[in-house]
Every structure is written in structure tokens, then in C-alpha cells.
Design a protein around this motif. Structure first.
Motif, short mmCIF file in Angstrom:
data_model
loop_
_atom_site.label_atom_id
_atom_site.label_comp_id
_atom_site.label_asym_id
_atom_site.label_seq_id
_atom_site.Cartn_x
_atom_site.Cartn_y
_atom_site.Cartn_z
N ARG B 151 0.82 -1.22 0.00
CA ARG B 151 0.00 0.00 0.00
C ARG B 151 0.85 1.26 0.00
N PHE B 152 2.14 1.11 -0.16
CA PHE B 152 3.02 2.27 -0.13
C PHE B 152 2.62 3.33 -1.16
N ARG B 153 2.43 4.54 -0.70
CA ARG B 153 2.15 5.67 -1.58
C ARG B 153 2.97 6.86 -1.09
N LEU B 154 3.31 7.73 -2.01
CA LEU B 154 3.97 8.98 -1.60
C LEU B 154 2.95 9.85 -0.85
N ALA B 155 3.45 10.87 -0.18
CA ALA B 155 2.58 11.79 0.54
C ALA B 155 1.82 12.70 -0.44
N VAL B 156 0.67 13.16 0.00
CA VAL B 156 -0.07 14.14 -0.82
C VAL B 156 -0.56 15.28 0.08
N THR B 157 -0.73 16.44 -0.54
CA THR B 157 -1.26 17.59 0.18
C THR B 157 -2.00 18.48 -0.83
N PRO B 158 -3.12 19.07 -0.42
CA PRO B 158 -3.90 19.86 -1.38
C PRO B 158 -3.17 21.13 -1.81
N GLN B 159 -3.37 21.49 -3.07
CA GLN B 159 -2.86 22.77 -3.58
C GLN B 159 -3.96 23.42 -4.42
N GLU B 160 -3.97 24.73 -4.37
CA GLU B 160 -4.97 25.48 -5.14
C GLU B 160 -4.28 26.17 -6.31
N PRO B 161 -5.00 26.38 -7.38
CA PRO B 161 -4.39 27.13 -8.49
C PRO B 161 -4.07 28.56 -8.05
N ALA B 162 -3.03 29.12 -8.65
CA ALA B 162 -2.66 30.51 -8.36
C ALA B 162 -3.56 31.46 -9.13
N ALA B 163 -4.04 30.98 -10.26
CA ALA B 163 -4.88 31.86 -11.10
C ALA B 163 -5.77 30.99 -11.99
N VAL B 164 -6.95 31.49 -12.26
CA VAL B 164 -7.85 30.83 -13.20
C VAL B 164 -8.37 31.91 -14.15
N GLU B 165 -8.28 31.67 -15.43
CA GLU B 165 -8.88 32.59 -16.38
C GLU B 165 -9.56 31.80 -17.48
N ILE B 166 -10.41 32.46 -18.22
CA ILE B 166 -11.12 31.77 -19.29
C ILE B 166 -10.41 32.04 -20.61
N ARG B 167 -10.09 30.97 -21.32
CA ARG B 167 -9.49 31.09 -22.65
C ARG B 167 -10.38 30.36 -23.65
N ASP B 168 -10.81 31.09 -24.66
CA ASP B 168 -11.72 30.50 -25.66
C ASP B 168 -12.90 29.80 -25.01
N GLY B 169 -13.36 30.36 -23.93
CA GLY B 169 -14.53 29.81 -23.27
C GLY B 169 -14.27 28.69 -22.30
N HIS B 170 -12.99 28.30 -22.11
CA HIS B 170 -12.66 27.20 -21.22
C HIS B 170 -11.70 27.67 -20.13
N PRO B 171 -11.87 27.17 -18.93
CA PRO B 171 -11.00 27.63 -17.85
C PRO B 171 -9.56 27.14 -18.02
N LEU B 172 -8.65 28.06 -17.88
CA LEU B 172 -7.21 27.74 -17.86
C LEU B 172 -6.71 28.00 -16.45
N LEU B 173 -6.24 26.94 -15.81
CA LEU B 173 -5.75 27.07 -14.44
C LEU B 173 -4.24 27.14 -14.45
N ASP B 174 -3.71 28.04 -13.66
CA ASP B 174 -2.25 28.16 -13.53
C ASP B 174 -1.92 27.90 -12.06
N PHE B 175 -1.15 26.84 -11.83
CA PHE B 175 -0.79 26.51 -10.44
C PHE B 175 0.44 27.26 -9.97
N GLY B 176 0.86 28.23 -10.74
CA GLY B 176 1.91 29.14 -10.27
C GLY B 176 3.31 28.67 -10.59
N ARG B 177 3.51 27.39 -10.52
CA ARG B 177 4.80 26.81 -10.92
C ARG B 177 4.58 25.34 -11.22
#
Lengths: 680, 680
Positions: B151-177
Motif C-alpha cells: 500500500r506504499f504511496r507517496l505523501a499528498v497535500t492539497p494545492q490550489e491554483p494561483a490563477a484561473v482565467e477563461i481562454r476560448d470559453g474554457h477555464p485555464l488554471l495556472d498553479f503558479g509553478r
């Protein structure tokens, strides 16, 4: 003999050998001792999880194909591995292209099935394990999308108990004779524990604390899993009797079983003037059939493992009965397994050697060189591994980690054992023949020379003129005085002795009461064969009557792992210090099938695949006999009494040979299948 | 460095190496190209499915133990293998006994966990694969029943996008890096298709037809699989941007991600007067961290595979940053894999050799000989395999099936390549050292002699006095005139050159514009190191500013697989003829982490495990710098400006060394952790 995967039917393909190796891995852990797992004690090899397949096609126009895989797959064309598709329907462009399909599966064997109008998976495909090894893909008879290799199961058919009676308040079922399969409970009701005690003998089933196999389940949970009102146990077992103990409140209408088997054809028959021998023959066939499964097993109750020395004998019996090559090939592939070779087959030095002899026999009886070709490299690397173990005299010795078995007997197998050298010589002869057929002249010569040298050296160092036989072993350069039958037997079988030596071995060794007697049916198989080859058919017939007939007299319905007439009652059933540890359905117990076919009816191939063969019938004290034997694709029928011999055959070029008054009568067997009859 | 599985805690055990080999098998098929599987193109080794464990105990009184297994198990005492138990609770009899447990598992690694008051699974146990190989069992930190190895898995932690904008009608998310993990949809509603286009660059995410990674799912089916209203995608991906296209009628509240990572400690720091270099250093750490996973990967988007030559560099960077030995050991074990050795690591001859050099470095930096001891046999058999490939001059050559890589560059690698000989010499030195530590004096001497002979021969046959460096290769006994940097670089790094030769290689080869320039960050890593070793810190600093700084100027948030300043705009993102084929987060891009630590702060072990070490700080054109580095269990801190150096350390016996006006200043670093300060 090879099934032809022609261009008309798509078939599942895989890396060659991996289907058999995966199946062997699964089957090698089926043995249970009192419901506790007892896995084989050797390395279990595993299939490659990451493989690829390729094929070059040339299509006049584009074609839509349907792709199925066991595992995840991706395909690409013309080596462009950065541009892959995993669509289940794909359009192949017209023209000449190479298609490659990667398949990954870490549980079951990666397998591929492609069907189109003109293009499909079949013999043109190659497989690769990413080891610079593009080789012909493996396949068998999985010819439809739903007929997946991983779902392979033996056939089953319902069977009913022959008798049911109550013993100590619990039903004891008797299925009439030894069988193998899954118990089924019809209309199971109520809740509570059910305990099932299996027995190859009645005594075993009636010994809940000692029987080798048992099952336990909870009736309520089991009833939920029933299909059409029938709860079928998950694991198949070997048994004739079952004694069922259930908690109060648990009930069922009746218990039956699903008999599990390989659907072979009983291609041989043997009938003679002695009804006891007829019974022995038929019981031998059934014993062999029960042990012919995913692979040839040693015994169906115990060990349920694939042992090379046991399989060697089962192969021979099979050529004289079912002539089923699927079980044979699966067994040969599974035994060889994969590299690296670190231990011998089943950990036993002699068992690696029997594999070559078995392969030699396979070719002799079937003529199927395509199979040898596919596994030639694995044979060659096995021989490399073995040859590294020779001592400074050039003799093969066991390493500290090796089990040098030869036989269950009271002799030591340290140093260079003569039987081992004779098996190695025969193995080298087999490799020489295979290499020659492969067109590898240099290797053929090299193996051949090694075989000749070893035979010469073995006869020189082990033959004892005074004792008139081959001594047992040589330690630190000194041949020890122990005389045993084994080396002489194999030397006779492989025709390594002069007529004078043969005669001496029979008189001074085999028939000499002062030489340690052979007690295992395993080596008695070879001893009986050798006695037949020396014309001692009368003796062999008497032996069969007393040894195999003795088991029948004790109620056997299949032949046992071992039989000692001196034992009393239930003492017959113990072995290895384990109550009911003895297998009562053991492949090597079926030796009469081979002996009657080869030495009484007397049918023997002279060249691969029975292209030429000889029939040398011997009554050996019988008034009359008649029977039928497979000749590969055809059959031979033989009838004989004290006055005449009748033979006919539907394959190959046969000759009938009969010795009378020091004269040899020979006559060609008609190729049109009509009877040849001679007076004697 | 080994974690001590003392007597107080039970831990899961397995056949050594199998946990890592199974994990590697799983991870090697995680790469997808446009959502289509793209498995590693080498043999993936597999765990043994059939193993057994044993331990001898001596208990004053009987003790109840609890047994858990991954797989089916049975246990027996004192070799009585016919009497087995698979009860999960078992009472061990008092006294001295040997307990053996068979475990079979053909899906995950057979593993065992036993806990009792005084007896449990831990370091006393041995494992066996039925190959005469009782060896110390493998274990790690799986110390509770539910903490199962499979059952070994690496650790996980939530992250939020740094920015969200709409491009051609669809959301483009930028996680900053650049990041790595699983996208999550919160409160997914409606039905219809959702398509996700991932991009390490914005251009990539905005190219649905060309982006390397994409995902597709059906919203209705996905919503059913949501937990607490969150649907998490099954596969983790590398990305900074995601562009999400959904059918009308599909909606969600927001999209976030689960960042997946190895929880390392950032044990190193580096700060200096040049903010650009500080930025490069920190970005290097992050790049390395992202690629430090189950194993060291080459890149997190592509290939997501374990490459030995790439890992060799990541190991070195890690010693100067996280000093996480778990990823290192897992990677070394997975690369070695199992026998038979038929192909080289990753199919590349040089990559087998880097493994020995990596093992040498591992011991030097950690002092952990227990690990070397456990895998010494696998190292020795690998060396046997390699030495068989020497030509008649005793030089190592590639076979037809081998890839002799050296570098992506325009030269041929046929015949005996000088770089390969130098890597082999170093590998032999490593084996000689290991053998010596194992107490195998004869083997140590033999490896040592082979290394010396090879070094002498290599210098004699490849050194060109006129050109002042090592020529590239020798074909059919004739050294070819091609001059390349690679052999010279490695010969310098391994200290195989005289001072005059070193000076000549730097002047006539490394700094010679007429010798083909190195364009891959892979080999620039070594080139930069060699330049530092020649005191060319100013030049290296300028190179870092322009090469790594150049990527940052283009918006990089992690370092790339390759960077060519001459390319324009999105042309940077293509590679191998594949749009967006270039990895923008590649381990070998993190070289500055190693360079600043080893050659600016200047901390280097002199004996295994930093028992003794030297600090040789060099400003290399900086006004000041300060930083901290791991010394195994302790740390070193270094501060320097143009007037003084301050050093302190909490482990080992260190010496500060500084060259000024041709004089060498040396001072011992206090062992009490207090600061040493010298004026310069």
C-alpha cells in the motif's frame, strides 16, 4: 503435429512459454495439507509483464482491425514509438508497414488478439521481452476474443456418488473410485459450519484428525454464493470418499461433484487372456488420465507438483495411450522455466537430465521438430549450466545445494554417480541430434564428442568385470565397490552396452537377489522395461500380477505411489511419516500402460514421428492379446495368439518382427491399412 | 545510516530488493503519451512470488504470536514442513526452535509481519527464494499491521491554483509553478465529457492536439466516484497549467489538486550576493525534489523512468541537499534488478557502469556499508557480466544490442570508447574497495589489478600528446583522431591525470572552442564540476547565470531537459521530433545544487560518512555567500565574504582549507559545533 495458425483465424498470442510458466506458477501452490497451503519448494518462474509484439504486413488497401489485449496496450507503426494508439479499433494504412504492440500485464500473461478481414494475430507475429530477443510468438487454441488465455480451465462434468451411508451420524459418500474435482452442495440451507474430510481410502475420510485434505465453510455464507441452487467448493481435491460433518440446522438435498479433467481420447486398448492384466491396464489408463492435467503431476492428492523424473515416465505412458501432446508440451516448458538457472529442476540434478531425455523422446514419438526449435536455446543454456558442474575428471557431480536423487534407496550419491553420467551422455546425444537438425553442425559435433567421451570414460571407470555390472559412484577419483541396478538399467535402455554386458547386467545385477532390490514403482518402471528388453516377459507379467494386482486386491481403483505387500491394513496409507501421506493415485504407478504397449504389443518408433516403426509383439506367457496404439496421427492394431500375429497400421512404414527358434521373421506392414497376418 | 529494527517493534519483511523491484515495475508503466501507455523499453524485473522466511528463537516460556502476511502463508517449526499452520494466532513453544513461514503472492510482494511480546519480525529474520539463498530479509519502515508494503504511496497535500482565467470559453488554471499530482473536481455536476489538457508551459496546455498529457472522463460516472464531494483523477501528472474543456451541462465549483511528493527535509541552504544565483539554487532544489519520488526520475512529465546515468547525478545533488537515502537506495536496487543480466541498465552500456560509481558515492557520502554488503553479490555478478564484454585488448566494447550512449552528440561510439574504459576503471576500483571491506582480499586485489591495468592501458592508448587530451575511441586496434571532452572530464573527476595532464585537458580540450561543445545539461553537469575542480569558478558562475538564468528569463519554474538560447519562443518546447516533447522539469537540470554545495561552499567528504571532511570554500566572483549542508547525521554551515570565512559543523572531523597567494591555510573545525573563523 503443430497446429497451424493459418491466415483464416485470429488467435491470442503471447511471449513463448509464458502461458505455460504462468499456469505452472498458479498450479504449484494448489497443494494443501489439511487445508493449509504447501507450495512447491523450488523457485517458481514468472511471466514477463512487459512485452511487445510485431508483424510486418502488406495490404493493398487500408483495413480496420479490432484489438484486444490481456493487459494495457499501445500500438504504433513503423517504429514511431512516440505516436501510439490504444483505441480498440484502428485503421491500418495500405502498403507495407510494421505494426508493433506493447502489452503490459503484471497479473496474467500479456496477450494480444487482433482481428481484421485480412490481417490478424497468428503465426507471422514475433514477441519480445526487451532483451534483444524477437522470437516467434507463442499461441495455442485461444481463437476467439472471449477465449482468453488467462481464463484457461480444464473441462468439468458432473458426477454423482455411487453410494451414501451414514457413519457415526454423518454422511459418508463413496464416488466408486478415485476421482478429482469440486464438491457441490445442492440446495444448501441453514447456518452453521460444514467440515468435509476427504479420503482416497475410506479409512482416510473417516479420520477427521488425520486425513490429508479437508475443507471447511460456513453454510450461510456458502448458500449466498450458490448458482442455480448449487454451491460448488472453490478448490478441487483428489478423493474417492468424503465424510461430511455439519452443524445442526444445516441441510442440503444432495452432494455431487464436478469432475475436472483433460478431455483426452483413449486411443489405446489392450486386452488379453488374463482378466487381471486387463484390469491392471485399464486402471493404469485411468491413473494416468487423472494425473494428466494442466501438467503431468506426480500425484493428484500429493504433491500436485510437476516433477521432471515423474513426468519423464508419464510422457512415455502417454505416447502409448492418449498421445496428448498439449499436456506434454506444457510440462516440458514449465519444467525448463526461465533463466537464471541456479538450481536444478525440482532441486534434483538427475531431474534436469531427464528433461533432455524427455525432449528426445518427444521428438522420436511425435516428429515435431518445430517445438524443439522453439525451445532449443533454452535447452542449450541448460546444458551449459550442467556442463559447468563437471569435476576435474569431466564427470558430473552434485553441488552442496543439489539433491542427487537417483532413487529412494539406501545408498549414497556423493561424488560422481554412474547413473548421472549415463543420463548426461544421453542428454548430450539428444543435444547433438537437435543441434544437427538445427543446422548447427559445430555444436552437433561438439555435443556428440562430449557424449562419446563420457560414455567411454563411464564404462572404463565404473564397469566391474568381476561383479559384471556398473558400480554406483566414484569419490575423489576412486570408484567405490557399491553395486546398484540403476546405472546398468539406463545403460541398457540407452543401448550403451555390448550384448555380453547386457547379458551380464541382467544375470549378475538385475536378477541378482544380493543386489539391493528396487522398491519404488518409480524405478521399477525402468527395471520392468529393461527386463522386457531382455526378453523376461514372463517374469514381468508375474511381477505385474503380484505388484499391481496386489494393490487391486487391497481395493485400489488407481495405482499408488508405493506398495509394500508386507504391510498390514491401514499401514499402507502412511508415507513420509505422515498419516495418509501416501498418494493413492500416482502417475508413476501407471507403468503397465507403457509396458503392455511397448513390450507386449511391441510397437516402437524407429524414426521421428513413427515415419518408420517396428512391431515386435511378445505374448510373454499370455494365451492371446490384442490392442491398439497411437502412431502419431494414425494407429496400429495388433492381435496375437500362440499361432498367429495380425497387424495393421494407418500411418508410417512399419515392419513386423518376430523371433522364433533363433530366427528373425520380418514382414512389411501394408501401407493401405489392411491386415498383415503371419503364422508363427 | 541503517534504520535499526531492534527488538521492540515488529516490521514487515520481504525478500531483499523485491519491494523496490515491484515498485519499479509499477512505476515504469506510469508514463503516458497523450493518454496512451508508454512503458519503459527494457525488461521489467519482477518479485519472487514464492518465498519463505525463517528465524531461530529461544523463549523461556511459550508465547502467542499474531501472524499477518501479504499473500497466503503457512508456518512450521524445526523444519517439519509436513505439519503446517495458517492460523493467524499461533503459540510458539518455549525453548530454542526454528520457525519457517512460506508466503506466496503473485500480485504483490510476499511479505510477513509477526508480533508477539518478545518475538516478532525484524532484523533476525532471513528470506529465501528457493535458490539456496538464505539472506537477510528486507524491511523498511512498515511497522504496523495496516502499514502494508503493497500500500506504499507517496505523501499528498492539497494545492490550489494561483490563477484561473477563461481562454476560448474554457477555464485555464495556472498553479503558479511546475507541480505534480492529481487534479480534483469539487462538486462535479451534470453529465457529459470532460477533457483536460495539461501543460508544463501555457502554450502546451493551450494545444489540445499536441499537449503531451491529457485526461478524459465522463462527468456522470466520475461524480459517482467522488469522496466528500471531490472527484480526484486516478493518475498523477506533471503540469503547471491545465485547460479544461467540458461539455455543456457539466459544472463544478472549483478545481484543485493533490500535490504528490516525498516528504524530504530541505537540509541545505545557499545564499549569496547575486540574487539571480539564489533563485537558480532554490529552483534547482525544487526541480530535484519533484524528481525525487518512488525513485529518481529523469523527468516528471517524460520519461518518468529510472535511468541510471540520470540517477547518478541526482544522487550527487541529493547528498548536497535533502540527503534522503531512501530514494537513493530504492533507485540503486531497482536499477540493478534481477538476473539474468542480458541487457545493460536501460539498455545502455555506460549506464551499467554509472551504477558502480553511484554505489561508490553512496558509501563515501553515507558510510553505510550494510547496504553495500546486502547487494555486494549483485554488484559482483554485474561486474562479471560486464567483464565478459572486453575485446582482445581487454577494452570494454558495446555489443550489437548495446547502446553506447556517452552523450547526445555528433560522434560515433563504435569500438572501444575511452570514456567507457575510464568508467570501467572507476567501477573496478569501487568493487575492489567493496571487496576489501567485505574481507574478500583476493577479489579486492583482483579488481584492483584490473583497474590499474585498464587505467594504464587507457592512458597509453588514448592520450594524445599533440592534442593534449584523451582521444575518443579506438576501432579494430587503431585509436581514431576524434577529440572529445568526455573522457578527459571523467579522468579528471576520478583523479586519473597528472597535474600537467589536468592542466592540458582544461586548456586544450575543455576550454578549446574547436572541440565539439557539450550541449546537454546532462554532460554540462560533469563539465561544470571539472571546471570548478580546475578553479574556474568565475566561468562556471557566468555559465550558470546565462544557461540556467536563461531558462528563468523564459519563465521556467523548474529546470529543463535541454536549453538552447538560440531557439525562439515555443520552439523551446519540442524535442525528439515531438511537439512539447521536452521535459521542463528534469533532474539533471538541477546541477547548480551540487555545484554550489561542493565547489562554492566547498564541503567534501574525505572518508566514508563524512567521518573526515574538508571545507574548501570559493567565492568565485561573489561578494559573499553563506549556506548549510548535510554531513550525514550532522550539518556544516559556511559563511564567506572577501575578508573572512566562518565554518561550523556538528559531525565528523573537518578541516577548513583555503588557498591564498599560493599558500594553503588549514584549520581544524571545532568538534563541539562552535564557529571557526579565519581572516583571509
Amino acid at each position: 503435429m503443430e497446429r497451424n495458425n493459418g491466415s483464416q483465424t485470429a488467435t491470442w498470442i503471447w511471449y513463448p512459454g509464458d502461458f505455460e510458466i504462468r499456469l505452472h506458477e498458479k498450479m504449484s501452490v494448489k497443494r494443501k495439507a489439511r487445508d493449509v497451503m504447501y507450495p512447491a519448494f523450488w523457485r517458481l518462474d514468472r511471466h514477463y509483464s512487459n512485452v511487445r509484439f510485431r508483424c510486418t504486413y502488406d495490404l493493398p488497401q487500408e483495413e480496420q482491425i479490432r484489438i484486444l489485449a490481456e493487459g494495457t496496450f499501445s500500438l504504433y507503426l513503423d517504429g514511431k514509438d512516440n505516436y501510439r494508439s490504444d483505441d480498440s479499433v484502428y485503421t491500418l494504412p495500405a502498403g507495407r508497414h510494421e505494426i508493433t504492440v506493447s502489452v503490459f500485464n503484471d497479473v496474467e500473461v500479456p496477450a494480444l488478439y487482433i482481428e481484421g478481414t485480412n490481417f490478424r494475430t497468428g503465426t507471422c507475429w514475433e514477441a519480445n521481452s526487451y532483451q534483444n530477443d524477437w522470437v516467434a510468438a507463442g499461441s495455442w487454441t485461444f481463437d476467439s476474443p472471449q477465449d482468453r488465455p488467462s481464463r484457461f480451465r480444464l473441462a468439468v462434468t458432473p458426477q454423482e456418488p455411487a453410494a451414501v451411508e451414514i457413519r457415526d451420524g454423518h454422511p459418508l459418500l463413496d464416488f466408486g473410485r478415485e476421482t478429482f474435482g469440486y464438491l457441490r452442495f445442492h440446495n444448501l440451507q441453514g447456518s452453521g459450519k460444514v467440515r468435509i474430510y476427504y479420503g482416497e481410502s475410506e479409512a482416510e475420510a473417516l479420520s477427521p484428525d488425520k486425513c490429508y485434505n479437508l475443507d471447511r465453510f460456513e453454510a450461510g455464507a456458502a448458500a449466498v454464493r450458490a448458482n442455480d441452487g448449487i454451491f460448488t467448493l472453490e478448490d478441487a481435491k483428489a478423493f474417492r470418499y468424503v465424510w461430511i460433518h455439519a452443524d445442526p440446522g444445516v441441510s442440503w438435498d444432495r452432494v455431487s461433484m464436478l469432475y475436472e479433467y483433460v478431455p483426452v481420447t483413449y486411443r489405446s486398448t489392450f486386452e488379453c487372456s488374463d482378466p487381471k492384466l486387463n484390469e491392471i491396464y485399464d486402471m493404469g489408463l485411468y491413473t494416468l488420465h487423472l494425473n494428466s492435467r494442466e501438467f503431468y503431476l506426480d500425484g493428484i492428492k500429493r504433491d500436485r507438483w510437476v516433477w521432471s523424473g515423474d513426468a519423464y515416465q508419464a510422457f512415455l505412458m502417454n505416447y502409448y495411450s492418449f498421445f496428448d501432446l498439449d499436456v506434454t508440451r506444457r510440462t516440458l516448458i514449465a519444467l525448463r522455466g526461465k533463466d537464471p538457472l541456479t538450481m536444478h529442476f525440482n532441486t534434483i540434478l538427475d531431474y534436469s537430465l531427464y528433461w533432455f531425455v524427455s525432449l528426445y523422446d518427444y521428438y522420436l514419438y511425435t516428429g515435431d521438430f518445430a517445438f524443439i526449435r522453439q525451445y532449443y536455446d533454452r535447452a542449450a543454456t541448460l546444458m551449459d549450466f550442467i556442463l559447468k558442474q563437471r569435476n576435474e575428471e569431466g564427470m558430473l557431480e552434485g553441488r552442496p545445494q543439489d539433491w542427487v536423487f537417483v532413487d529412494w534407496a539406501d545408498f549414497k550419491n556423493n561424488g560422481a554417480v554412474s547413473t548421472i553420467q549415463i543420463l548426461l551422455a544421453r542428454s548430450l546425444e539428444a543435444m547433438s541430434m537437435f543441434a544437427g537438425q538445427m543446422g548447427e553442425e559445430e555444436e552437433a559435433a561438439s555435443y556428440g564428442m562430449l557424449a562419446e567421451e563420457l560414455k567411454e570414460k563411464t564404462m572404463r571407470l565404473f564397469w566391474d568385470d568381476e561383479k559384471g555390472g556398473l558400480l554406483h559412484h566414484r569419490v575423489d577419483g576412486v570408484t567405490q565397490p557399491t553395486l546398484t541396478k540403476h546405472a546398468g538399467m539406463f545403460a541398457m535402455t540407452f543401448d550403451y552396452l555390448t550384448p555380453e554386458q547386457r547379458e551380464s547386467v541382467v544375470r549378475n545385477v538385475i536378477l541378482n537377489p544380493d543386489v539391493p532390490q528396487i522398491r519404488t514403482p518409480y524405478m521399477r518402471f525402468h527395471e520392468m522395461a529393461v527386463l522386457c528388453e531382455s526378453g523376461q516377459h514372463d517374469l514381468v507379467r508375474e511381477e505385474m500380477r503380484s505388484y499391481w494386482g496386489g494393490m487391486i486386491a487391497l481395493g485400489a481403483t488407481t495405482f499408488w505411489e508405493e506398495y509394500d505387500p508386507a504391510l498390514a491394513d491401514d499401514a499402507h496409507y502412511d508415507m513420509y511419516g505422515v498419516p495418509f501421506g501416501k498418494s493413492l493415485c500416482h502417475a508413476w504407478g501407471a507403468g503397465p500402460v507403457y509396458l503392455f504397449g511397448k513390450y507386449y504389443l511391441g510397437v516402437k518408433p524407429l524414426s521421428p514421428g513413427y515415419e518408420t516403426f517396428v512391431v515386435e509383439p511378445r505374448l510373454g506367457g499370455l494365451e492371446w492379446m490384442k490392442g491398439k496404439l497411437p502412431l502419431g496421427p494414425g494407429d496400429a492394431e495388433v492381435e496375437m495368439d500362440e499361432r498367429r500375429i495380425r497387424v495393421r497400421a494407418t500411418h508410417g512404414k512399419g515392419v513386423l518382427r518376430y523371433e522364433k527358434d533363433g530366427q528373425t521373421l520380418e514382414a512389411s506392414i501394408p501401407v493401405d491399412g489392411s491386415w498383415l497376418e503371419i503364422e508363427i
